[in-house]
Design an enzyme around this catalytic site. Structure first.
Site, PDB file in Angstrom:
ATOM      1  N   ASN A 193       1.301  -0.695 -13.097  1.00  0.00           N
ATOM      2  CA  ASN A 193       0.127  -1.540 -12.822  1.00  0.00           C
ATOM      3  C   ASN A 193      -1.172  -1.051 -13.462  1.00  0.00           C
ATOM      4  O   ASN A 193      -1.987  -1.858 -13.881  1.00  0.00           O
ATOM      5  CB  ASN A 193      -0.027  -1.801 -11.326  1.00  0.00           C
ATOM      6  CG  ASN A 193      -0.278  -0.551 -10.536  1.00  0.00           C
ATOM      7  OD1 ASN A 193       0.226   0.521 -10.861  1.00  0.00           O
ATOM      8  ND2 ASN A 193      -1.056  -0.665  -9.489  1.00  0.00           N
ATOM      9  N   GLY A 201       4.103   5.236  -7.394  1.00  0.00           N
ATOM     10  CA  GLY A 201       4.954   4.047  -7.394  1.00  0.00           C
ATOM     11  C   GLY A 201       5.175   3.553  -5.983  1.00  0.00           C
ATOM     12  O   GLY A 201       4.390   3.834  -5.074  1.00  0.00           O
ATOM     13  N   SER A 202       6.276   2.848  -5.801  1.00  0.00           N
ATOM     14  CA  SER A 202       6.551   2.243  -4.497  1.00  0.00           C
ATOM     15  C   SER A 202       7.030   3.281  -3.484  1.00  0.00           C
ATOM     16  O   SER A 202       7.559   4.334  -3.861  1.00  0.00           O
ATOM     17  CB  SER A 202       7.627   1.168  -4.672  1.00  0.00           C
ATOM     18  OG  SER A 202       8.799   1.778  -5.177  1.00  0.00           O
ATOM     19  N   GLU A 260       2.166   9.267  -4.572  1.00  0.00           N
ATOM     20  CA  GLU A 260       1.097   8.262  -4.484  1.00  0.00           C
ATOM     21  C   GLU A 260       1.796   6.922  -4.328  1.00  0.00           C
ATOM     22  O   GLU A 260       2.307   6.369  -5.299  1.00  0.00           O
ATOM     23  CB  GLU A 260       0.248   8.291  -5.770  1.00  0.00           C
ATOM     24  CG  GLU A 260      -0.518   9.577  -5.982  1.00  0.00           C
ATOM     25  CD  GLU A 260      -1.756   9.702  -5.087  1.00  0.00           C
ATOM     26  OE1 GLU A 260      -2.263   8.669  -4.621  1.00  0.00           O
ATOM     27  OE2 GLU A 260      -2.189  10.827  -4.843  1.00  0.00           O
ATOM     28  N   CYS A 319      -2.918  -0.917  -6.252  1.00  0.00           N
ATOM     29  CA  CYS A 319      -2.358  -0.352  -5.021  1.00  0.00           C
ATOM     30  C   CYS A 319      -3.348  -0.303  -3.878  1.00  0.00           C
ATOM     31  O   CYS A 319      -2.960  -0.343  -2.716  1.00  0.00           O
ATOM     32  CB  CYS A 319      -1.823   1.049  -5.295  1.00  0.00           C
ATOM     33  SG  CYS A 319      -3.079   2.122  -6.006  1.00  0.00           S
ATOM     34  N   GLU A 348       3.959  -5.230   1.129  1.00  0.00           N
ATOM     35  CA  GLU A 348       2.782  -5.221   0.245  1.00  0.00           C
ATOM     36  C   GLU A 348       2.826  -6.447  -0.678  1.00  0.00           C
ATOM     37  O   GLU A 348       3.878  -6.755  -1.240  1.00  0.00           O
ATOM     38  CB  GLU A 348       2.896  -3.934  -0.588  1.00  0.00           C
ATOM     39  CG  GLU A 348       1.837  -3.728  -1.598  1.00  0.00           C
ATOM     40  CD  GLU A 348       2.207  -2.587  -2.569  1.00  0.00           C
ATOM     41  OE1 GLU A 348       3.395  -2.348  -2.838  1.00  0.00           O
ATOM     42  OE2 GLU A 348       1.275  -1.952  -3.064  1.00  0.00           O
TER      43      GLU A 348
HETATM   44  P1  NAD Z   1       8.321   1.718  -8.809  1.00  0.00           P
HETATM   45  O1  NAD Z   1       8.409   2.623  -7.639  1.00  0.00           O
HETATM   46  O2  NAD Z   1       9.301   0.633  -8.938  1.00  0.00           O
HETATM   47  O3  NAD Z   1       8.419   2.552 -10.179  1.00  0.00           O
HETATM   48  C1  NAD Z   1       7.601   3.678 -10.448  1.00  0.00           C
HETATM   49  C2  NAD Z   1       8.312   4.575 -11.438  1.00  0.00           C
HETATM   50  O4  NAD Z   1       9.538   5.015 -10.875  1.00  0.00           O
HETATM   51  C3  NAD Z   1       8.645   3.927 -12.773  1.00  0.00           C
HETATM   52  O5  NAD Z   1       8.348   4.825 -13.792  1.00  0.00           O
HETATM   53  C4  NAD Z   1      10.138   3.661 -12.681  1.00  0.00           C
HETATM   54  O6  NAD Z   1      10.799   3.753 -13.914  1.00  0.00           O
HETATM   55  C5  NAD Z   1      10.637   4.740 -11.744  1.00  0.00           C
HETATM   56  N1  NAD Z   1      11.779   4.298 -10.922  1.00  0.00           N
HETATM   57  C6  NAD Z   1      12.032   3.040 -10.471  1.00  0.00           C
HETATM   58  N2  NAD Z   1      13.144   3.016  -9.725  1.00  0.00           N
HETATM   59  C7  NAD Z   1      13.623   4.281  -9.697  1.00  0.00           C
HETATM   60  C8  NAD Z   1      14.746   4.903  -9.092  1.00  0.00           C
HETATM   61  N3  NAD Z   1      15.635   4.198  -8.376  1.00  0.00           N
HETATM   62  N4  NAD Z   1      14.916   6.225  -9.279  1.00  0.00           N
HETATM   63  C9  NAD Z   1      14.053   6.953  -9.999  1.00  0.00           C
HETATM   64  N5  NAD Z   1      12.970   6.410 -10.597  1.00  0.00           N
HETATM   65  C10 NAD Z   1      12.729   5.098 -10.449  1.00  0.00           C
HETATM   66  O7  NAD Z   1       6.819   1.164  -8.809  1.00  0.00           O
HETATM   67  P2  NAD Z   1       6.168   0.107  -9.778  1.00  0.00           P
HETATM   68  O8  NAD Z   1       6.749  -1.219  -9.493  1.00  0.00           O
HETATM   69  O9  NAD Z   1       6.190   0.608 -11.178  1.00  0.00           O
HETATM   70  O10 NAD Z   1       4.654   0.174  -9.296  1.00  0.00           O
HETATM   71  C11 NAD Z   1       4.149  -0.583  -8.273  1.00  0.00           C
HETATM   72  C12 NAD Z   1       4.111   0.192  -6.981  1.00  0.00           C
HETATM   73  O11 NAD Z   1       3.370   1.386  -7.152  1.00  0.00           O
HETATM   74  C13 NAD Z   1       3.399  -0.562  -5.876  1.00  0.00           C
HETATM   75  O12 NAD Z   1       4.133  -0.423  -4.690  1.00  0.00           O
HETATM   76  C14 NAD Z   1       2.051   0.133  -5.774  1.00  0.00           C
HETATM   77  O13 NAD Z   1       1.437   0.044  -4.507  1.00  0.00           O
HETATM   78  C15 NAD Z   1       2.384   1.524  -6.136  1.00  0.00           C
HETATM   79  N6  NAD Z   1       1.229   2.206  -6.693  1.00  0.00           N
HETATM   80  C16 NAD Z   1       0.657   3.215  -5.996  1.00  0.00           C
HETATM   81  C17 NAD Z   1      -0.467   3.836  -6.506  1.00  0.00           C
HETATM   82  C18 NAD Z   1      -1.155   4.948  -5.766  1.00  0.00           C
HETATM   83  O14 NAD Z   1      -2.018   5.582  -6.347  1.00  0.00           O
HETATM   84  N7  NAD Z   1      -0.793   5.228  -4.533  1.00  0.00           N
HETATM   85  C19 NAD Z   1      -0.984   3.440  -7.722  1.00  0.00           C
HETATM   86  C20 NAD Z   1      -0.367   2.409  -8.401  1.00  0.00           C
HETATM   87  C21 NAD Z   1       0.753   1.801  -7.886  1.00  0.00           C
END
Ligand code: NAD
Length: 456
Positions: free
Chosen positions: A113, A186-187, A208, A242, A332
């Site tokens: 994002n 990430g999530s 995060e 996020c 979310e």
């Molecule tokens: P995601 O968790 O799907 O992916 C994040 C990363 O993890 C990517 O690089 C992806 O390749 C990797 N990944 C995905 N599935 C995986 C698995 N099964 N095993 C290992 N690695 C895996 O998140 P997203 O869709 O890229 O981002 C959006 C999410 O991130 C939202 O939930 C958002 O709230 C959160 N986010 C949090 C912050 C923060 O600072 N807290 C900032 C930005 C986004």
């Protein structure tokens, strides 16, 4: 290939080069130069990925990163000095210091994002603290990931800092390795996977994660200003932020006033034909676009609700009082959809906030100080703002991070440096005095020992 990278980085780290603060400073200077050189290319890549407006790419990605870089460069010399602290009486004579020691090899996994910001910002902290790093950017914003790879390859030898591109399989392969620190954004779902993998090697982590962020508008709020600030923070990056407000809890008395001010500000910001506004981004992937479109089904739409499959456009949308069980209130939202829910009592607020995990952000629009304090004390959340949204992330003097479901650890500015450093405590004893009381055979009266706490 991946284990070779980790091995090479471990060897490089063991060579002690990164312990030299000047080496780190030079590395950060080089990175700054390269980012400046590529600034327009980064913006173009972000546009290719999800039509991110250039203003937003500069303000929320490159300039944000450059500001963090400069701040770190200005302060790294002071931060990395051993810090003298007090010693206690039982150790007299002595001095005490805290040494900031790099962990070693760091893995940074980032989301799509804010793909540039969320790869670079933790990397700056990792380098500043003297670590080596591997960055795994998101596969869902491939153009930006490519530019990140290029910038890093132009700046650093692979054994110091490198990028590994790829999706879930690559990420999982990386997680199998033994790292000295893992920083994941990430999530919450994937955060749990990362945490489990890290536990295998007792590797410390920062997570995060995500949350359902409430935005409370009290009856004492300056409603027009509140609406302007809510609209900006919610529709920035097309709601894919996020810390964006996930839903608004508005006092019944000011609900109508708020809704008309929100509508007015959306139109003012993006014009009548929002699909052609150059200031509004698209949804990054088809999956997320479909997920968001499904959220709109059967809802009472007050504004917007329009979409376009061809370029994954979903317009800024306001939804009136969705049911607790609706898709939009399930998880979310992470898109340009904003539910508006009215409340009468603080019990109503509690009902909503406590039905989700601890949020990453919480916003309070109110001029009533007692109300502001009550909300801050009552609820646990990552961080927030009184009378604005999202802006907490811009202040380097406060840590940015979640709690519980929304994450572990906080970073930015000095907090990043501290997060990527082990704090090694050293007590240095003087040799000119050695009080014999602690040594056996124990000869001091027991009622003296009972007063020993005053010496610690
Ligand atoms: P995601 O968790 O799907 O992916 C994040 C990363 O993890 C990517 O690089 C992806 O390749 C990797 N990944 C995905 N599935 C995986 C698995 N099964 N095993 C290992 N690695 C895996 O998140 P997203 O869709 O890229 O981002 C959006 C999410 O991130 C939202 O939930 C958002 O709230 C959160 N986010 C949090 C912050 C923060 O600072 N807290 C900032 C930005 C986004």
């Amino acid at each position: 290939m991946i284990n070779k990278i980790v091995e090479d980085q471990s060897i490089f780290f063991a060579g002690q080069k990164t312990k030299d603060v000047n080496f780190r400073k030079q590395a950060l200077q080089k990175l700054k130069k390269e980012i400046l050189k590529f600034e327009d290319v980064i913006c173009d890549a972000l546009y290719e990925d999800f039509k991110k407006p250039k203003f937003e790419s500069l303000a929320t990605e490159t300039q944000f990163v450059l500001s963090e870089l400069q701040y770190v460069l200005n302060n790294i010399a002071i931060w990395s000095k051993p810090q003298r602290t007090s010693s206690n009486l039982v150790n007299f004579p002595s001095t005490s210091h805290i040494y900031s020691e790099p962990y070693g090899t760091v893995l940074i996994i980032s989301p799509w994002n804010y793909p540039f910001l969320l790869s670079m910002s933790p990397l700056i902290g990792a380098i500043a603290a003297g670590n080596t790093a591997v960055v795994k950017p998101s596969e869902l914003t491939p153009n930006t990931s490519k530019v990140i790879t290029k910038i890093i390859a132009n700046t650093f030898p692979k054994e110091y800092v490198t990028v590994v591109e790829g999706g879930v399989a690559v990420s999982q392969e990386l997680l199998k390795q033994k790292w000295n620190y893992i920083f994941f954004t990430g999530s919450s779902r994937v955060g749990k996977i990362v945490y489990k993998s890290a536990a295998e090697h007792l590797t410390p982590v920062t997570l995060e994660l995500s949350g359902k962020n409430p935005c409370i508008v009290d009856s004492s709020a300056k409603v027009k200003l509140a609406a302007k600030r809510i609209v900006w923070g919610k529709f920035l990056n097309a709601g894919q932020t996020c810390i964006a407000s996930d839903y608004v809890l508005v006092h019944k008395k000011v609900k109508d006033k708020l809704i008309s001010a929100l509508q007015h500000n959306i139109s003012k910001a993006f014009g009548k034909d929002i699909a052609h506004s150059k200031d509004f981004a698209r949804i990054a992937t088809v999956e997320h676009y479909q997920r968001l479109k499904e959220m709109l089904e059967g809802e009472n739409i007050l504004f917007g609700g329009d979409s376009n499959d061809e370029d994954r456009f979903i317009g800024p949308t306001l939804i009136d009082s969705p049911s607790d069980k609706s898709k939009v209130m399930e998880d979310e939202i992470f898109g340009p959809i904003l539910p508006i829910i009215s409340y009468e009592t603080e019990r109503d607020i509690e009902k909503y906030i406590s039905s989700y995990g601890k949020p990453l952000g919480l916003y309070i629009f109110s001029t009533n100080k007692t109300f502001q304090k009550k909300i801050i004390n009552r609820y646990s959340f990552g961080g927030g703002v009184i009378n604005d949204t999202v802006m907490q992330i811009t202040n380097k003097s406060i840590p940015f991070g979640g709690v519980g479901n929304s994450g572990i650890g906080g970073y930015h500015g000095k907090y990043s440096f501290d997060l990527f450093s082990h704090k090694k405590s050293i007590l240095k004893r003087g040799n000119w005095l050695d009080v014999p009381l602690r040594y056996p055979p124990y000869s001091i009266p027991i009622n003296w020992v009972k007063k020993m706490k005053h010496l610690f």
